[in-house]
Design an enzyme around this catalytic site. Structure first.
Site, PDB file in Angstrom:
ATOM      1  N   CYS A   1     -19.736   4.157 -42.594  1.00 15.20           N
ATOM      2  CA  CYS A   1     -18.781   5.137 -42.089  1.00 15.20           C
ATOM      3  C   CYS A   1     -18.488   5.146 -40.587  1.00 15.20           C
ATOM      4  CB  CYS A   1     -19.312   6.495 -42.532  1.00 15.20           C
ATOM      5  SG  CYS A   1     -18.382   7.850 -41.944  1.00 15.20           S
TER       6      CYS A   1
ATOM      7  N   HIS B   1     -17.930  12.128 -37.113  1.00 13.68           N
ATOM      8  CA  HIS B   1     -18.990  11.110 -37.290  1.00 13.68           C
ATOM      9  C   HIS B   1     -19.044  10.052 -36.207  1.00 13.68           C
ATOM     10  CE1 HIS B   1     -21.674   9.692 -40.857  1.00 13.68           C
ATOM     11  NE2 HIS B   1     -22.326  10.321 -39.898  1.00 13.68           N
TER      12      HIS B   1
END
Ligand code: NAG
Ligand code: NAG
Ligand code: NAG
Ligand code: NAG
Ligand code: NAG
Ligand code: NAG
Ligand code: NAG
Length: 482
Positions: free
Chosen positions: A69, A125
């Site tokens: 990710c 993130h």
């Protein structure tokens, strides 16, 4: 008579104005969506909204992303490979003071220079241990969403901390609301507030869906009542909830007049975690691996007006780093020299040959593995990862967990091989390691990899820091500890 003429004239006037204005850009990222988890590839999936956009736009059949990710988000935001920003190793776990270094200019920062309004809704993130690493300090006018990954879809709690913000404030009203619904609602509010004829919008929508934990309102799960495996059934329901959110957003884009001058990009962030409901068939491997199943993204672009060719499958090689220069080009600007990304606009919109003949899947000096592509060849150095098989669509309960232990006895690979070579054009599913057959090709590829490694920035992956503990921040994941 005038009453009828007037709106027509206005229409012409606005059309003229809107074409002079840089196009709206909507970048949608699905989290942990597998290659085979979309309706335009797999008839099991119910994704009518995505299918309609994909089949009327351009389906990208060789659009690569990173195995996990944070690194892919790094590519999208900077146009640099993660091995150039220190983000090549793993995701940024909640207590780890990792971040996208502040000296890299982000896509929204560049677009703001061009006059865009920039909004982000969803998952960041890319670091939050210091405010300077968070979205509203990295080019976004507003941010609604969360900093970490893998939180609960309703409570927005990860571990011991709540993680949902509006700009820099903790946003408690999200508590109890299912993630894609909040993301769609907030996106729609933004669309209601932006004037599509007087402003250019960059809307970044990195959805939480369809990452674990596997959670979905029952009505979506019920669509798949014929699937016996519970994880798969819920996962598929989550994909359909994501699809509905995208449908709701695109309906408002159309109603409000954005579609006259808009490019929509949809991509997954990595391959599907086959151990958590996803499927990548016919590709080998899963999320976290360097196999095609970990790195080939489900992706398409859509536009009413900007693409010269539509309704086709584009097979040219594109990498996540390429969106940065490609979207800047669409916005009417050139990126800074030296970035890894390449402008793919004519490749996508006209189906011309990709300028990209090679790319780096990843170089991770901590895991001690790497992979590169040169032409049709792919070289893998070290272990490709823990999930090395071709995981079937789970049918009965339990079958999904085949790869979960990391042992993979069914599909064990010989880890004694230091180098593997595949011809991806002839063998896209990586069944035939041809390293022994073509030692000269392996040698050339190794030299190329050595070249790439010269510019490696060591991974910035410090140990977890107890100062991050949400107990110091009223039970929330908050900046302020690095
Ligand atoms: C699209 O990608 C899949 C998976 O890699 C591959 O099997 C297929 O041959 C590709 N299609 C074309 C037309 O290249
Ligand atoms: C950012 O800073 C790092 C460390 O000083 C440097 O290696 C890198 O080249 C810089 N990158 C950019 C894009 O300025
Ligand atoms: C989409 O819109 C419908 C109608 O307003 C609503 O009921 C539904 O919850 C929305 N779905 C999502 C995922 O936002
Ligand atoms: C267009 O936007 C500018 C500022 O962004 C504002 O001053 C102006 O009033 C707007 N014009 C219209 C027609 O909305
Ligand atoms: C796109 O380009 C490929 C490769 O040149 C070609 O095979 C394909 O027919 C083209 N498709 C369209 C719609 O132009
Ligand atoms: C993997 O297999 C080994 C040997 O059979 C076993 O000891 C180990 O517990 C297994 N690991 C997991 C995570 O199941
Ligand atoms: C602390 O969190 C609670 C909810 O958990 C909230 O009601 C309260 O307003 C917060 N206090 C501060 C000072 O932010």
């Amino acid at each position: 008579m005038m009453r009828f003429l007037f709106p027509a004239l206005l229409g012409i006037l606005f059309a003229g104005l809107s074409s002079a204005r840089p196009p709206h850009i909507v970048l949608i990222v699905a989290d942990d969506l597998g290659w085979n988890d979309v309706g335009w590839r797999n008839p099991q999936m119910y994704t009518p909204n995505l299918d309609k956009l994909a089949t009327n736009g351009v389906i990208l059949n060789s659009s690569y992303v990173q195995p996990v990710c944070s690194p892919t988000r790094n590519c999208l935001m900077t146009g640099y490979y993660p091995y150039h920003t220190g983000l090549q190793h793993d995701v940024i776990h909640p207590s780890i003071p990792g971040f996208l270094p502040a000296n890299f200019t982000t896509l929204p920062q560049k677009l703001k220079e061009l006059g865009y309004v920039t909004h982000m809704v969803g998952k960041w993130h890319l670091g939050f241990c210091n405010w300077k690493y968070t979205p509203t300090f990295r080019g976004f006018d507003t941010f609604t969403g969360y900093y970490n990954g893998a939180e609960d879809y309703y409570t927005h709690v990860r571990g011991d901390g709540y993680d949902f913000r509006f700009n820099t404030d903790v946003y408690h009203p999200a508590d109890g609301e299912y993630s894609p619904n909040i993301i769609a609602q907030r996106a729609i509010t933004i669309l209601d507030e932006v004037d599509p004829r007087n402003e250019s919008l960059f809307l970044y929508l990195p959805f939480q869906s369809v990452h674990a934990p596997l959670e979905v309102p029952e009505k979506y799960e019920r669509i798949y009542s014929n699937i016996h495996n519970k994880d798969r059934r819920i996962y598929c329901g989550m994909v359909s909830a994501l699809d509905e959110a995208v449908g709701n957003i695109t309906a408002v884009l159309r109603k409000r007049g954005f579609m006259d001058n808009l490019l929509l990009v949809f991509t997954s962030d990595n391959g599907g975690p086959t151990y958590s409901g996803a499927n990548n068939l016919p590709l080998r491997g899963a999320k976290t691996t360097l196999w095609e199943g970990g790195t080939k993204g489900a992706s398409f672009v859509y536009s009413d007006t900007l693409l010269k060719k539509t309704k086709y499958l584009n097979t040219e090689i594109i990498h996540a780093v390429d969106w940065f220069p490609t979207l800047l080009r669409v916005a009417g600007a050139a990126p800074d020299a030296g970035i890894d990304g390449m402008d793919m606009w004519s490749t996508i919109s006209e189906n011309t040959t990709s300028p990209r003949t090679e790319f780096v899947y990843n170089i991770d000096e901590i895991k001690k593995n790497a992979a590169i592509r040169v032409g049709d060849y792919k070289l893998i150095e070290g272990s490709a990862g823990a999930f090395n098989g071709w995981y079937p669509l789970p049918t009965v309960e339990g079958s999904l967990q085949a790869g979960w232990t990391g042992n993979n006895t069914d599909h064990a690979i010989d880890t004694s091989d230091e180098y593997r070579l595949y011809n991806i054009k002839d063998d896209p599913t990586e069944h035939f390691d041809i390293a022994d057959k073509y030692p000269d090709v392996v040698e050339k590829m190794k030299q190329r990899l050595a070249e790439y490694k010269k510019s490696l920035v060591p991974a910035n992956y410090p140990p977890p820091d107890p100062k991050s503990d949400p107990k110091y921040y009223n039970g929330t994941w908050s900046p302020g500890w690095c």
